[in-house]
Scaffold this motif. Structure first.
Motif, PDB file in Angstrom:
ATOM      1  N   LEU A 182       6.727 -74.870  41.562  1.00  0.00           N
ATOM      2  CA  LEU A 182       8.142 -75.239  41.707  1.00  0.00           C
ATOM      3  C   LEU A 182       8.951 -74.845  40.478  1.00  0.00           C
ATOM      4  N   LEU A 183       8.359 -75.069  39.301  1.00  0.00           N
ATOM      5  CA  LEU A 183       9.048 -74.708  38.055  1.00  0.00           C
ATOM      6  C   LEU A 183       9.252 -73.206  37.964  1.00  0.00           C
ATOM      7  N   HIS A 184       8.266 -72.441  38.398  1.00  0.00           N
ATOM      8  CA  HIS A 184       8.409 -70.980  38.353  1.00  0.00           C
ATOM      9  C   HIS A 184       9.427 -70.485  39.373  1.00  0.00           C
ATOM     10  N   VAL A 185       9.470 -71.118  40.533  1.00  0.00           N
ATOM     11  CA  VAL A 185      10.501 -70.755  41.513  1.00  0.00           C
ATOM     12  C   VAL A 185      11.878 -71.017  40.920  1.00  0.00           C
ATOM     13  N   GLN A 186      12.037 -72.164  40.246  1.00  0.00           N
ATOM     14  CA  GLN A 186      13.302 -72.478  39.587  1.00  0.00           C
ATOM     15  C   GLN A 186      13.638 -71.439  38.526  1.00  0.00           C
ATOM     16  N   TYR A 187      12.624 -71.000  37.768  1.00  0.00           N
ATOM     17  CA  TYR A 187      12.832 -69.982  36.729  1.00  0.00           C
ATOM     18  C   TYR A 187      13.335 -68.686  37.344  1.00  0.00           C
TER      19      TYR A 187
END
Length: 236
Positions: free
Chosen positions: A38-43
């Motif tokens: 999820l954090l990488h998608v946000q990035y």
């Protein structure tokens, strides 16, 4: 390494994520891999890539492309990510990820947590009311008295603090019984009393009124009689 290289590295910037996501992800049934993805998608979205492929995500994780694809599918099924349609300035339609479902879940989690906290505070206050009554009456309350207390809180919606204030008023008046306390609560509700300060103010005014209504007695009678702090709310 040149200074310019370090500056370029720092320009990668930060991603903004709700801190509550880190504290609540376990309770929201998210694994560490799902959280990191999820954090990488946000990035990627912050960088303008609104639909990173499993391969692109795998390039930043210890999971391979197939595993990232499975994690994405799991997040969609759990309702943390959804695929929506977007339009480019040229009018070309394309697919992109949206993290709004995750944000909605966090809001629901926050509201649910607040509701649970308030319910716990309410239960503690109600228990304290029963304890105060039993202490003042010097005995366990009868089933009828317990039912009356519950009715004051659940049906009449009297705040536990106000109920305890009415109990103190009954003690001061020397009329320690439920009928008297019920009358106090009725008068306070009729007069819009909702706080301890308002209850104290209303009681002072009532006592002043009762003092004004008492007949004037001679000095000799005053000496012979001993004043008793009695305020009869049942006469209201």
């Amino acid at each position: 390494m040149q200074k310019s290289d370090l500056l370029d590295w720092l320009k990668e910037g930060n991603i903004s994520i709700p801190a509550v996501l880190l504290s609540e992800y376990k309770r929201m049934n998210l694994s560490e891999q799902e959280l990191v993805l999820l954090l990488h998608v946000q990035y990627f979205m912050d960088k303008g890539n609104y639909f990173p492929t499993p391969a692109e995500l795998a390039g930043r994780m210890t999971a391979n492309s197939l595993e990232c694809s499975q994690i994405l599918r799991s997040l969609i099924q759990k309702g943390f990510i959804e695929i929506i349609e977007g339009n480019s300035p040229e009018g070309i339609r394309f697919e992109k990820y949206s993290l709004q479902p995750m944000q909605e879940k966090l809001v629901e989690r926050f509201l649910s947590s607040k509701k649970q906290d308030q319910a716990q505070v309410r239960r503690t206050e109600e228990t304290d009311v029963y304890t105060c009554f039993e202490k003042e009456f010097g005995r366990p309350l009868s089933p009828f008295e317990c039912e009356t207390l519950a009715m004051w809180m659940d049906d009449d919606l009297h705040d536990p603090i106000i109920i305890k204030s009415a109990l103190r008023e009954a003690v001061i008046s020397g009329k320690l019984n439920f009928r008297y306390i019920d009358r106090i609560l009725f008068e306070w509700k009729k007069n819009g009393v909702k706080t301890i300060e308002q209850a104290k103010s209303h009681s002072r005014k009532f006592r002043q009124y009762q003092n004004q209504q008492r007949p004037v007695v001679s000095d000799e009678a005053k000496v012979q009689s001993r004043p008793v702090p009695f305020y009869n709310w049942l006469e209201q």
